[in-house]
Write an enzyme that holds these catalytic residues in place. Structure first.
Site, PDB file in Angstrom:
ATOM      1  CG  ASN A 130      -1.476  -8.050  -5.255  1.00  0.00           C
ATOM      2  OD1 ASN A 130      -1.461  -7.167  -4.388  1.00  0.00           O
ATOM      3  ND2 ASN A 130      -0.367  -8.571  -5.744  1.00  0.00           N
ATOM      4  CG  HIS A 169       3.509  -7.226  -8.897  1.00  0.00           C
ATOM      5  ND1 HIS A 169       4.152  -7.530  -7.715  1.00  0.00           N
ATOM      6  CD2 HIS A 169       4.434  -7.326  -9.879  1.00  0.00           C
ATOM      7  CE1 HIS A 169       5.417  -7.822  -7.985  1.00  0.00           C
ATOM      8  NE2 HIS A 169       5.613  -7.703  -9.280  1.00  0.00           N
TER       9      HIS A 169
HETATM   10  C1  GRF Z   1       2.651  -1.073  -4.130  1.00  0.00           C
HETATM   11  O1  GRF Z   1       3.721  -0.606  -4.910  1.00  0.00           O
HETATM   12  C2  GRF Z   1       2.071  -2.330  -4.693  1.00  0.00           C
HETATM   13  O2  GRF Z   1       2.272  -2.462  -6.043  1.00  0.00           O
HETATM   14  C3  GRF Z   1       2.806  -3.429  -3.976  1.00  0.00           C
HETATM   15  O3  GRF Z   1       3.057  -2.910  -2.708  1.00  0.00           O
HETATM   16  C4  GRF Z   1       3.143  -1.494  -2.762  1.00  0.00           C
HETATM   17  C5  GRF Z   1       2.269  -0.955  -1.675  1.00  0.00           C
HETATM   18  O4  GRF Z   1       2.389   0.402  -1.501  1.00  0.00           O
HETATM   19  N1  GRF Z   1       2.021  -4.638  -4.000  1.00  0.00           N
HETATM   20  P1  GRF Z   1       1.343   1.175  -0.624  1.00  0.00           P
HETATM   21  O5  GRF Z   1       1.331   0.537   0.760  1.00  0.00           O
HETATM   22  O6  GRF Z   1       0.004   1.079  -1.299  1.00  0.00           O
HETATM   23  O7  GRF Z   1       1.850   2.585  -0.552  1.00  0.00           O
END
Ligand code: GRF
Length: 192
Positions: free
Chosen positions: A111, A113
């Site tokens: 993941n 974050h």
């Molecule tokens: C990202 O900022 C990620 O860190 C978090 O959710 C957001 C997703 O953004 N887990 P995207 O859908 O990839 O634009």
């Protein structure tokens, strides 16, 4: 080199997914996106999947808000296996994964974050960083475990918090770092 089979899961606009697919298209990532799954019917990530002609599926999540219904999660395992996914990449997937997925893909779910974990897990972590007066923020790629943003950290990237930053400006700067870091780390899994 044999390509690593990716399954990408997301609930939102999919900018990280786009960055990964662009790296693959540009020949910078020896991987193949084999399936993109979303629990949100109108999520942008599904439009991106169609744009890049990646097999994709909307998976109705069932009656819970923060996780998948167990039978749905078992169906997710089945779909990913059927697509011969070797690494599951969470890209803005807003549900906590449980035993069916964790047991099916041990140390094979990652993941990204938007904070320097273990600081600021959970939602709107850039806002938490700003409110805490941090001078350095950033993003983390980590293995997924049964907790929320609590798995072993694989890599992090720092970004400065600048004077006058708003939650939006800081978030945008972190997302730029995310889009560079995530493909880089996935590339390491391709070499492993
Ligand atoms: C990202 O900022 C990620 O860190 C978090 O959710 C957001 C997703 O953004 N887990 P995207 O859908 O990839 O634009």
């Amino acid at each position: 080199m044999k390509k690593l089979g990716l399954g990408i899961l997301g609930s939102g606009k999919g900018s990280n997914c786009r960055a990964i697919l662009e790296h693959i298209s540009a020949g910078k990532l020896p991987a193949e996106a084999r399936l993109i799954v979303s629990d949100v019917f109108e999520a942008g990530i599904l439009d991106i999947a169609r744009e890049f002609r990646v097999p994709n599926v909307y998976l109705p999540p069932g009656k819970f808000r923060t996780r998948l219904e167990p039978n749905v999660e078992m169906e997710l395992v089945r779909l990913l296996r059927e697509a011969e996914v070797e690494l599951v990449v969470l890209a803005g997937f807003m549900r906590v994964l449980k035993e069916p997925m964790l047991a099916a893909f041990p140390r094979r779910i990652i993941n990204i974050h938007p904070s320097l974990l273990p600081k600021f897990p959970g939602v709107e972590s850039w806002k938490q960083a700003l409110e805490a007066g941090e001078k350095i923020a950033g993003c983390s790629v980590h293995y997924v475990d049964a907790g929320i943003d609590s798995g072993e950290i694989i890599a992090q990237r720092n970004v400065p918090v600048l004077p006058g930053d708003t939650p939006e400006s800081l978030h945008a700067r972190i997302q730029i770092a995310e889009r560079a870091l995530y493909p880089e780390i996935i590339a390491q899994f391709c070499e492993a």
